[in-house]
Design an enzyme around this catalytic site. Structure first.
Site, PDB file in Angstrom:
ATOM      1  N   ARG A   1     133.228  11.399 110.230  1.00 36.43           N
ATOM      2  CA  ARG A   1     134.477  11.960 109.686  1.00 36.43           C
ATOM      3  C   ARG A   1     134.874  11.085 108.502  1.00 36.43           C
ATOM      4  O   ARG A   1     135.205   9.910 108.686  1.00 36.43           O
ATOM      5  CB  ARG A   1     135.579  11.948 110.746  1.00 36.43           C
ATOM      6  CG  ARG A   1     135.375  12.940 111.887  1.00 36.43           C
ATOM      7  CD  ARG A   1     136.561  12.894 112.840  1.00 36.43           C
ATOM      8  NE  ARG A   1     136.616  14.034 113.738  1.00 36.43           N
ATOM      9  CZ  ARG A   1     136.266  14.003 115.028  1.00 36.43           C
ATOM     10  NH1 ARG A   1     135.828  12.881 115.558  1.00 36.43           N
ATOM     11  NH2 ARG A   1     136.360  15.083 115.778  1.00 36.43           N
TER      12      ARG A   1
ATOM     13  N   ARG B   1     130.350  14.647 107.175  1.00 38.87           N
ATOM     14  CA  ARG B   1     131.199  15.807 106.910  1.00 38.87           C
ATOM     15  C   ARG B   1     132.088  15.512 105.709  1.00 38.87           C
ATOM     16  O   ARG B   1     132.702  14.445 105.635  1.00 38.87           O
ATOM     17  CB  ARG B   1     132.069  16.097 108.134  1.00 38.87           C
ATOM     18  CG  ARG B   1     132.984  17.279 107.909  1.00 38.87           C
ATOM     19  CD  ARG B   1     133.783  17.595 109.139  1.00 38.87           C
ATOM     20  NE  ARG B   1     134.827  16.621 109.365  1.00 38.87           N
ATOM     21  CZ  ARG B   1     135.626  16.641 110.428  1.00 38.87           C
ATOM     22  NH1 ARG B   1     135.447  17.550 111.356  1.00 38.87           N
ATOM     23  NH2 ARG B   1     136.561  15.747 110.573  1.00 38.87           N
TER      24      ARG B   1
ATOM     25  N   GLU C   1     133.311  26.485 113.156  1.00 44.16           N
ATOM     26  CA  GLU C   1     134.523  26.181 113.916  1.00 44.16           C
ATOM     27  C   GLU C   1     135.602  27.246 113.697  1.00 44.16           C
ATOM     28  O   GLU C   1     136.722  27.109 114.160  1.00 44.16           O
ATOM     29  CB  GLU C   1     135.050  24.777 113.591  1.00 44.16           C
ATOM     30  CG  GLU C   1     135.181  24.454 112.127  1.00 44.16           C
ATOM     31  CD  GLU C   1     135.577  22.996 111.864  1.00 44.16           C
ATOM     32  OE1 GLU C   1     135.948  22.272 112.790  1.00 44.16           O
ATOM     33  OE2 GLU C   1     135.519  22.604 110.687  1.00 44.16           O
TER      34      GLU C   1
ATOM     35  N   ASN D   1     136.369  21.874 118.962  1.00 46.02           N
ATOM     36  CA  ASN D   1     137.828  21.646 119.022  1.00 46.02           C
ATOM     37  C   ASN D   1     138.543  22.746 118.242  1.00 46.02           C
ATOM     38  O   ASN D   1     139.470  23.383 118.733  1.00 46.02           O
ATOM     39  CB  ASN D   1     138.207  20.291 118.422  1.00 46.02           C
ATOM     40  CG  ASN D   1     137.409  19.149 119.019  1.00 46.02           C
ATOM     41  OD1 ASN D   1     136.908  19.273 120.122  1.00 46.02           O
ATOM     42  ND2 ASN D   1     137.285  18.051 118.295  1.00 46.02           N
TER      43      ASN D   1
ATOM     44  N   ARG E   1     145.729  23.025 118.781  1.00 46.95           N
ATOM     45  CA  ARG E   1     145.126  21.947 119.546  1.00 46.95           C
ATOM     46  C   ARG E   1     146.041  20.762 119.795  1.00 46.95           C
ATOM     47  O   ARG E   1     145.776  19.959 120.689  1.00 46.95           O
ATOM     48  CB  ARG E   1     143.816  21.488 118.881  1.00 46.95           C
ATOM     49  CG  ARG E   1     143.985  21.001 117.476  1.00 46.95           C
ATOM     50  CD  ARG E   1     142.650  20.910 116.763  1.00 46.95           C
ATOM     51  NE  ARG E   1     142.018  19.611 116.915  1.00 46.95           N
ATOM     52  CZ  ARG E   1     140.958  19.219 116.229  1.00 46.95           C
ATOM     53  NH1 ARG E   1     140.384  20.052 115.363  1.00 46.95           N
ATOM     54  NH2 ARG E   1     140.448  18.037 116.384  1.00 46.95           N
TER      55      ARG E   1
ATOM     56  N   CYS F   1     129.499  19.071 117.859  1.00 42.32           N
ATOM     57  CA  CYS F   1     130.176  17.811 117.547  1.00 42.32           C
ATOM     58  C   CYS F   1     131.642  17.807 117.971  1.00 42.32           C
ATOM     59  O   CYS F   1     132.352  16.845 117.759  1.00 42.32           O
ATOM     60  CB  CYS F   1     130.044  17.462 116.065  1.00 42.32           C
ATOM     61  SG  CYS F   1     130.922  18.597 114.993  1.00 42.32           S
TER      62      CYS F   1
HETATM   63  C1  PEP Z   1     135.969  20.142 115.779  1.00 44.67           C
HETATM   64  O1  PEP Z   1     136.820  20.888 115.281  1.00 44.67           O
HETATM   65  O2  PEP Z   1     135.433  20.354 116.872  1.00 44.67           O
HETATM   66  C2  PEP Z   1     135.567  18.906 115.081  1.00 44.67           C
HETATM   67  C3  PEP Z   1     134.577  18.161 115.527  1.00 44.67           C
HETATM   68  O3  PEP Z   1     136.277  18.561 113.981  1.00 44.67           O
HETATM   69  P1  PEP Z   1     137.709  17.836 114.034  1.00 44.67           P
HETATM   70  O4  PEP Z   1     137.991  17.510 115.482  1.00 44.67           O
HETATM   71  O5  PEP Z   1     137.571  16.624 113.196  1.00 44.67           O
HETATM   72  O6  PEP Z   1     138.586  18.884 113.466  1.00 44.67           O
HETATM   73 MG    MG Z   2     137.300  20.645 113.176  1.00 42.59          MG
END
Ligand code: PEP
Ligand code: MG
Length: 685
Positions: free
Chosen positions: A410, A446, A545, A568, A579, A616
């Site tokens: 990240r 990323r 995602e 996520n 989230r 991930c």
């Molecule tokens: C996700 O969205 O699953 C992810 C790995 O990215 P982030 O949690 O950094 O948004």
């Molecule tokens: Mg994400």
């Protein structure tokens, strides 16, 4: 020189606009002060967020800005421009603008399954059985007297602040060691508060009036924290707790008492129960005596939960006030992964929990011993287990714990907590440091994923009512080539001699992925034209995602070299459950069949086009999910370093043909709960 302007931002100079204003002021050397003419406020230091917030500028208030120094003309012009352009904010109705886009930690409770079983939010996995210890929020009494000598009180405060700073430094080092550098950063912010110019200026003024240091210091801390806690911007609102924490720490040294850590001096190993815990309280405890944490407030992204995960202490958060009614020494069973606390457990429940706990411990010990070995299923399929990281320190930790590469770097870590974007060279050095640690192991980087709940004041992002559905990640980067191009150039340069893959976050449309790939070509061309060495062949992938990308994954698979599934975000968008909002946390289980079906669809599409797929999101390290993900056919699992040994151990107990059967079965189920039950049943020995 002086300027008089009217602020027309709907919420005035609060939260984000204040941070943007401060960042703009800090770019100049001149001394810059601001006051609220409407409220006839005092002058505030325009370079201090606490100062700007403190003068309470509301919509249509008139402000005066005073600029003195060599660059005063430019500074005045820039600030006029910034205010007149509403500090990047859209003008929206006041009512709408006031809606918090990020939930503040409030107490709450999920449905109870029985009188004795309290349900909260999983904070950190693990099982604990032991006596409760109620963390008493013992605030120190603040002595108050007048007739004091300024010099003496000021010197007392300075030495208390110095002592607090030393303590914060060692706390930071301890947490960096035990939990990781990014977790320790919170104490950097605490040290910043110790020196906030506005806070210190106010304190000094009151000390001149003859009040004692304790009273003056705590009055100012409380006043400022109260202002912050009322802000709708969660990042700033959350700082209120941090500021109070710093205040108490200094008070402790002023009074010679030790309230901050007192309650954590546990005589015996206990389950710590608290309304909420500050980062200092969590960090300063004796890890060997805390069996688990249970808090009434807080969410899964609260500091307590983050630290507990990194320290590998079971934790359940957001349990509601019910948890505060347990008695001191009452026996509890805490199941971190289930987010469950059992009161007055029966003998058989204790025996069962002990069994689960020792099984887990045994697995973990064994897993640690064999973490550096590859993860090969019983029927000989090797699964790549890699790490999610956000700093060079974490890359070292990941290697120690058996990571075979990095599945998600990240890059936001380089951009946060600063006033300007990192330069290309600075980024190059930072990426190279990580790539050097990983040598020739694969690293998936990323590109910047900012927006949503992560703001960068210097990007002047507009305030949005639904930031997670707004201008975020690739959507920003494609429009801001001044940000995107330097990052891509830095990555391509640092990738020379390493095995680097680049991936783009939040891809929703084909146009976006094509534009992102074109941006890489542009960055390569720029480097080539200057004869700067760069990696010529870098795999380009995308995060899946967003449901649109998942549903269209067969088309996207032709455009990229790989997919990495961000469960996520994929879960929050599929389930329409933000989230970070604990009220909908139970909707956000990535084991919901709807999400699993999308993962299956993405994986099949990738394989049909000869591409590989990684996971991930947090699901990649979820013990229940691993057999299902193997059955679905994902090629790589990426997770926080601490979970790698366990994940490898689980993979070694699986065989692919049974995993496939399990995946087929759960994809037909109806709820996340039944999916988890089915996995438990299938993996029971
Ligand atoms: C996700 O969205 O699953 C992810 C790995 O990215 P982030 O949690 O950094 O948004
Ligand atoms: Mg994400």
């Amino acid at each position: 020189m002086k300027l008089q302007l009217v602020v027309i931002n709907p919420t005035g100079l609060h939260a984000r606009p204040a941070a943007i204003f401060t960042a703009a002021a800090k770019k100049f050397e001149s001394t810059i002060r601001i006051r609220n003419l409407t409220k006839e406020s005092e002058w505030a230091n325009a370079k201090s967020v606490l100062g700007v917030l403190g003068i309470g500028v509301e919509c249509n208030h008139e402000i005066e800005i005073e600029v003195e120094g060599a660059d005063e003309a430019n500074a005045a012009e820039a600030l006029r421009h910034a205010i007149e352009n509403r500090l990047g904010e859209e003008v929206v109705p006041v009512q709408a603008a006031g809606i918090s886009t990020f939930p503040k930690p409030v107490s709450g409770k999920f449905a109870e399954t029985s009188e004795r079983i309290l349900k909260g939010i999983p904070g950190a996995s693990g099982i604990a059985i032991g006596p409760a210890h109620l963390w008493q929020e013992k605030s120190l009494a603040v002595p108050r007297y007048t007739g004091c000598d300024f010099a003496t009180q000021s010197a007392r405060l300075t030495s208390a602040r110095e002592a607090a700073r030393k303590e914060l430094e060692s706390l930071q080092a301890k947490i960096a060691r035990d939990a990781g550098v990014s977790e320790s950063k919170i104490f950097e912010a605490h040290q910043m508060f110790l020196d906030d110019p506005t806070l210190l200026e106010a304190v000094e003024n009151f000390l001149h009036q003859g009040l004692n240091a304790e009273a003056v210091w705590m009055d100012q801390v409380t006043e400022t924290a109260n202002v912050l806690s009322k802000l709708s911007d969660a990042t700033l609102a959350a700082r209120a707790a941090d500021l109070r924490d710093v205040g108490e720490r200094v008070l402790k040294y002023l009074t010679g008492e030790s309230a901050v850590t007192e309650g954590m001096n546990l005589v015996e190993a206990s389950v710590v129960i608290a309304r909420d815990l500050t980062p200092s309280q969590t960090a300063s405890l004796d890890k060997s005596r805390v069996l688990a944490f249970c808090t009434a407030e807080g969410g899964p992204t609260a500091h307590t939960a983050i630290l507990a995960r990194a320290l590998q202490i079971p934790a359940v958060v957001g349990l509601g006030n019910e948890i505060l009614s347990v008695s001191e020494n009452e026996t509890l069973i805490v199941n971190g992964a289930a987010g469950q606390v059992t009161r007055q457990p029966t003998e058989s429940e204790i025996i069962e929990a002990q069994k689960q706990k020792s099984e887990l411990e045994e697995i973990y010990e064994h897993a640690r011993d064999s973490a550096s070995e590859p993860a090969i299923t019983k029927d000989g399929v090797r699964v790549e287990v890699v790490a999610n990281i956000g700093s060079v320190e974490e890359s070292r930790k990941a290697l120690e714990l058996g990571a075979e590469g990095i599945g998600l770097l990240r890059t936001e870590f380089l951009y946060l907590r600063r006033d300007t974007a990192p330069s290309e060279d600075e980024q190059y050095e930072a990426y190279k440091a990580i790539f050097d640690v990983m040598q020739n192991r694969p690293v998936v980087v990323r590109t910047l994923d900012i927006g949503g709940d992560k703001d960068l004041p210097y990007l002047d992002l507009p305030q949005e009512e639904n930031p997670f559905l707004g201008w975020r990640a690739i959507r920003i980067c494609l429009e801001r080539s001044d940000i995107f191009q330097p990052q891509l150039r830095a990555l391509l340069r640092a990738a020379v001699g390493h095995y680097i893959r680049i991936m783009f976050p939040m891809i929703a449309t084909l146009e976006e992925i094509r534009a992102a790939k074109a941006a890489v070509i542009m960055a390569s061309d720029a480097l080539r034209s200057k004869a700067i060495p760069f990696a010529q062949k870098v795999q380009l992938g995308m995060m899946v995602e967003i449901p649109s990308a998942a549903v269209m994954s067969d088309i996207f698979a032709r455009e990229v070299d790989f997919f990495s599934i961000g469960t996520n975000d994929l879960t929050q968008y599929t389930m329409a459950a933000e989230r970070t909002n604990k009220h909908v946390a139970q909707l956000g289980d990535a084991m919901h069949p709807a999400v699993l079906r999308l993962i299956k669809q993405i994986t099949d599409s990738a394989h049909e086009s000869g591409r590989w797929v990684g996971i991930c999101g947090e699901l990649g390290g979820d013990a229940d999910a691993i057999p299902v993900l193997l059955g679905i056919g994902v090629n790589e699992l990426s997770m926080v370093p601490a979970l790698i040994p366990q994940a490898k151990a689980i993979i070694r107990t699986c065989d692919i043909s049974s995993a496939r059967r399990l995946a087929e079965e759960v994809l037909k189920l109806d709820t996340a709960h039944t999916v988890r039950l089915a996995v438990k049943k299938a993996t029971e020995i």
